[in-house]
Motif scaffolding. Structure first.
Motif, mmCIF file in Angstrom:
data_model
loop_
_atom_site.group_PDB
_atom_site.id
_atom_site.type_symbol
_atom_site.label_atom_id
_atom_site.label_comp_id
_atom_site.label_asym_id
_atom_site.label_seq_id
_atom_site.Cartn_x
_atom_site.Cartn_y
_atom_site.Cartn_z
ATOM 1 N N ARG A 35 0.827 -1.214 0.000
ATOM 2 C CA ARG A 35 0.000 0.000 0.000
ATOM 3 C C ARG A 35 0.857 1.258 0.000
ATOM 4 O O ARG A 35 0.591 2.215 -0.715
ATOM 5 N N LYS A 36 1.907 1.259 0.797
ATOM 6 C CA LYS A 36 2.753 2.448 0.929
ATOM 7 C C LYS A 36 3.670 2.685 -0.266
ATOM 8 O O LYS A 36 3.891 3.832 -0.649
ATOM 9 N N PHE A 37 4.248 1.624 -0.792
ATOM 10 C CA PHE A 37 5.341 1.792 -1.734
ATOM 11 C C PHE A 37 5.013 1.500 -3.193
ATOM 12 O O PHE A 37 5.826 1.780 -4.063
ATOM 13 N N LEU A 47 -4.087 -6.273 -8.057
ATOM 14 C CA LEU A 47 -5.328 -6.778 -7.476
ATOM 15 C C LEU A 47 -6.253 -7.367 -8.535
ATOM 16 O O LEU A 47 -6.939 -8.362 -8.277
ATOM 17 N N GLN A 48 -6.278 -6.798 -9.726
ATOM 18 C CA GLN A 48 -7.116 -7.320 -10.804
ATOM 19 C C GLN A 48 -6.667 -8.704 -11.251
ATOM 20 O O GLN A 48 -7.469 -9.507 -11.701
ATOM 21 N N ARG A 72 -7.976 -2.139 2.363
ATOM 22 C CA ARG A 72 -6.928 -1.130 2.575
ATOM 23 C C ARG A 72 -6.069 -0.960 1.323
ATOM 24 O O ARG A 72 -5.684 0.143 0.968
ATOM 25 N N LEU A 73 -5.773 -2.074 0.636
ATOM 26 C CA LEU A 73 -4.969 -2.009 -0.579
ATOM 27 C C LEU A 73 -5.722 -1.344 -1.726
ATOM 28 O O LEU A 73 -5.115 -0.816 -2.646
ATOM 29 N N SER A 74 -7.031 -1.379 -1.648
ATOM 30 C CA SER A 74 -7.862 -0.809 -2.719
ATOM 31 C C SER A 74 -8.088 0.697 -2.585
ATOM 32 O O SER A 74 -8.686 1.306 -3.469
ATOM 33 N N GLU A 75 -7.635 1.276 -1.499
ATOM 34 C CA GLU A 75 -7.823 2.715 -1.278
ATOM 35 C C GLU A 75 -7.097 3.526 -2.359
ATOM 36 O O GLU A 75 -5.969 3.212 -2.725
ATOM 37 N N ALA A 76 -7.762 4.560 -2.839
ATOM 38 C CA ALA A 76 -7.183 5.528 -3.784
ATOM 39 C C ALA A 76 -6.698 4.888 -5.070
ATOM 40 O O ALA A 76 -5.692 5.292 -5.626
ATOM 41 N N LEU A 77 -7.414 3.879 -5.569
ATOM 42 C CA LEU A 77 -7.049 3.265 -6.838
ATOM 43 C C LEU A 77 -7.733 4.006 -7.978
ATOM 44 O O LEU A 77 -8.831 4.528 -7.815
#
Length: 81
Positions: A35-37, A47-48, A72-77
């Protein structure tokens, strides 16, 4: 970026975090690192591909980390194309 490269990078991240003694912290740490990097387009592509054939090469530990922290990983995609 090529999907296979993303899978390989995720697996290397997973190898590092899997060695941590607390599994819950390890799973969260691996997902948080992505998520950060990883920039949002990389995360979206990654993710897709999890359910696609390319995602089968993802190490089970990393798959667990991603699935446990998917929101959380899907935030701001960026929007899906």
């Amino acid at each position: 970026m090529h999907t296979q490269n993303l899978i390989q990078m995720a697996n290397r991240i997973g190898q590092f975090f899997e060695s941590m003694p607390d599994r819950a912290d390890a799973l969260a740490g691996a997902a948080e690192h992505i998520r950060k990097f990883w920039e949002p387009r990389m995360r979206a592509q990654f993710l897709q591909q999890l359910d696609a054939e390319a995602g089968q090469a993802l190490h089970p530990f990393m798959r667990e980390a991603v699935m446990a922290h998917h929101a959380r990983l899907s935030e701001a995609l960026p929007p899906a194309r």
